[in-house]
Design a protein around this motif. Sequence first.
Motif, PDB file in Angstrom:
ATOM      1  N   ILE A  18       2.578  -3.762 -15.185  1.00 60.32           N
ATOM      2  CA  ILE A  18       1.404  -3.227 -15.360  1.00 60.32           C
ATOM      3  C   ILE A  18       1.145  -2.213 -14.413  1.00 60.32           C
ATOM      4  N   GLY A  19       1.589  -2.484 -13.072  1.00 61.39           N
ATOM      5  CA  GLY A  19       1.605  -1.624 -12.129  1.00 61.39           C
ATOM      6  C   GLY A  19       1.943  -0.152 -12.359  1.00 61.39           C
TER       7      GLY A  19
ATOM      8  N   GLY B 110       0.368   5.366 -12.878  1.00 62.45           N
ATOM      9  CA  GLY B 110       0.297   6.728 -13.755  1.00 62.45           C
ATOM     10  C   GLY B 110      -1.324   7.097 -13.764  1.00 62.45           C
ATOM     11  N   LEU B 111      -2.018   5.905 -13.980  1.00 64.88           N
ATOM     12  CA  LEU B 111      -3.578   6.312 -14.180  1.00 64.88           C
ATOM     13  C   LEU B 111      -4.064   6.928 -12.844  1.00 64.88           C
ATOM     14  N   LEU B 112      -3.600   6.178 -11.789  1.00 62.24           N
ATOM     15  CA  LEU B 112      -4.231   6.600 -10.393  1.00 62.24           C
ATOM     16  C   LEU B 112      -3.807   8.076  -9.961  1.00 62.24           C
TER      17      LEU B 112
ATOM     18  N   PHE C 249      10.782   0.885 -22.304  1.00 63.27           N
ATOM     19  CA  PHE C 249       9.494   0.401 -22.629  1.00 63.27           C
ATOM     20  C   PHE C 249       8.941  -0.632 -21.690  1.00 63.27           C
ATOM     21  N   PHE C 250       9.630  -0.868 -20.570  1.00 64.26           N
ATOM     22  CA  PHE C 250       9.297  -1.479 -19.272  1.00 64.26           C
ATOM     23  C   PHE C 250       9.255  -0.915 -17.928  1.00 64.26           C
ATOM     24  N   GLY C 251       9.417   0.458 -18.249  1.00 60.08           N
ATOM     25  CA  GLY C 251       9.464   1.222 -17.059  1.00 60.08           C
ATOM     26  C   GLY C 251       8.629   2.426 -17.139  1.00 60.08           C
TER      27      GLY C 251
ATOM     28  N   MET D 208      11.091   1.558  -2.916  1.00 60.42           N
ATOM     29  CA  MET D 208      10.664   2.110  -4.129  1.00 60.42           C
ATOM     30  C   MET D 208       8.969   1.926  -4.331  1.00 60.42           C
ATOM     31  N   VAL D 209       8.557   0.911  -4.094  1.00 60.88           N
ATOM     32  CA  VAL D 209       6.865   0.588  -4.105  1.00 60.88           C
ATOM     33  C   VAL D 209       6.340   1.471  -3.107  1.00 60.88           C
ATOM     34  N   SER D 210       6.749   1.400  -1.983  1.00 58.01           N
ATOM     35  CA  SER D 210       6.092   2.319  -0.949  1.00 58.01           C
ATOM     36  C   SER D 210       6.062   3.732  -1.315  1.00 58.01           C
ATOM     37  N   LEU D 211       7.162   4.214  -1.710  1.00 57.03           N
ATOM     38  CA  LEU D 211       7.315   5.832  -2.033  1.00 57.03           C
ATOM     39  C   LEU D 211       6.310   5.920  -3.223  1.00 57.03           C
ATOM     40  N   LEU D 212       6.292   5.006  -4.283  1.00 57.54           N
ATOM     41  CA  LEU D 212       5.533   5.383  -5.283  1.00 57.54           C
ATOM     42  C   LEU D 212       3.771   5.406  -5.035  1.00 57.54           C
ATOM     43  N   ALA D 213       3.583   4.487  -4.039  1.00 60.75           N
ATOM     44  CA  ALA D 213       2.429   4.205  -3.661  1.00 60.75           C
ATOM     45  C   ALA D 213       1.824   5.379  -2.787  1.00 60.75           C
ATOM     46  N   LEU D 214       2.790   5.887  -2.154  1.00 59.99           N
ATOM     47  CA  LEU D 214       2.457   7.257  -1.278  1.00 59.99           C
ATOM     48  C   LEU D 214       2.308   8.510  -2.255  1.00 59.99           C
TER      49      LEU D 214
END
Length: 263
Positions: free
Chosen positions: A18-19, A24-26, A142-144, A248-254
Motif C-alpha cells: 500500500i505504501g 507515488g501519490l505523495l 503487480f506488488f512493486g 530503501m524505505v528511508s531513501l524513498l521517503a526522502l
Amino acid sequence: MLRAAFRNTRIADGRSFIGMGVLGLLMNVRNLPDFKSIPLILISLLLYVAYAFSINNCFDVDTDILNPRKRDKNPIASGELSFRAGAVFSVALAISGILLASLLGRGELIIYVSMVFLATLYSAPPRLKARPVLDVVSHGMFFGMMPFIYGAYSDGVLSRYELAISLAILIYSFALELRNHLEDYESDLAAGLRTTPILIGRETSERLVMAFSGISIAIVLMSFSTPFGALGMIAGVRVSYRTLDGVMVSLLALHAVKMLLGA
C-alpha cells in the motif's frame, strides 16, 4: 465467516505494498488540480492489496497447510473459511476496486485492471508464482512497480524521474519475492512447486537478493545525484535484510519529502 473473510485479506502484511502507491501519490500531490481523487486512490489501493492477498490465500492452501507460519495466516488452510466463500469475497474486492478506479480516468483504470489481472495470474491458474523467473518478474510488477505507478499517475503524467523510481522499486521487489520464496522453501518443495529458488538453489538466490537490492538502492541514490549511485553497490555485500529495507524505505521517503517541498 465475515470475520474470517476479512482476516483472509491480511491487510497488515500488505502495508508496504500500500505504501508503494501512497509514495507515488505523495510525490505528485503538489501537481494535483484538486484533492478529490485522493480518497478514491487510497481506498482502491486498500481494496487491491486486500484482493491480492485474499486470492493468494485461496490458491495457496496446498503449501500453507504444510507451513505452520503461513497456515495461521490463511483462514482457508486452517478450515475457518471455505474456498468458495474466500473466492467470492475476493472477486467482490476486485470489482469494488475497479469501480473506484474507473472514476479516476482511463489511465488509472488501465493500470488498476492490469494490476488485478497480474495478481490473479500470480496466484490462480496458471499460477505464475510456481513458474521459475515468472514468479519473480510478475510479483515485482503487480506488488512493486505498478502500485507506485498507480499512485504516481494521479496527475495524469509519468515523468522520467518517476519511471526511474519505479524501476528501482521493481528491482527491489524482485529481491523481496526471492526472500519470500526462501522463507517458504521447504513447504514449496514439499508441495512440488518449482519456484525460482528451488530451481537455482538457496545460495544463488541469496546472492541475487543482495545484487537486486544493491542495484535498486543505487538507482534511487542516482536519482538524487549520479555519483551517489556507486554507494548503492555497498548493499551488494552481505548485510541483514532489515538493514536493506531500512535503507530503501528511508531513501524513498526522502524522495517523497523532496517532491512535497518542490526541491
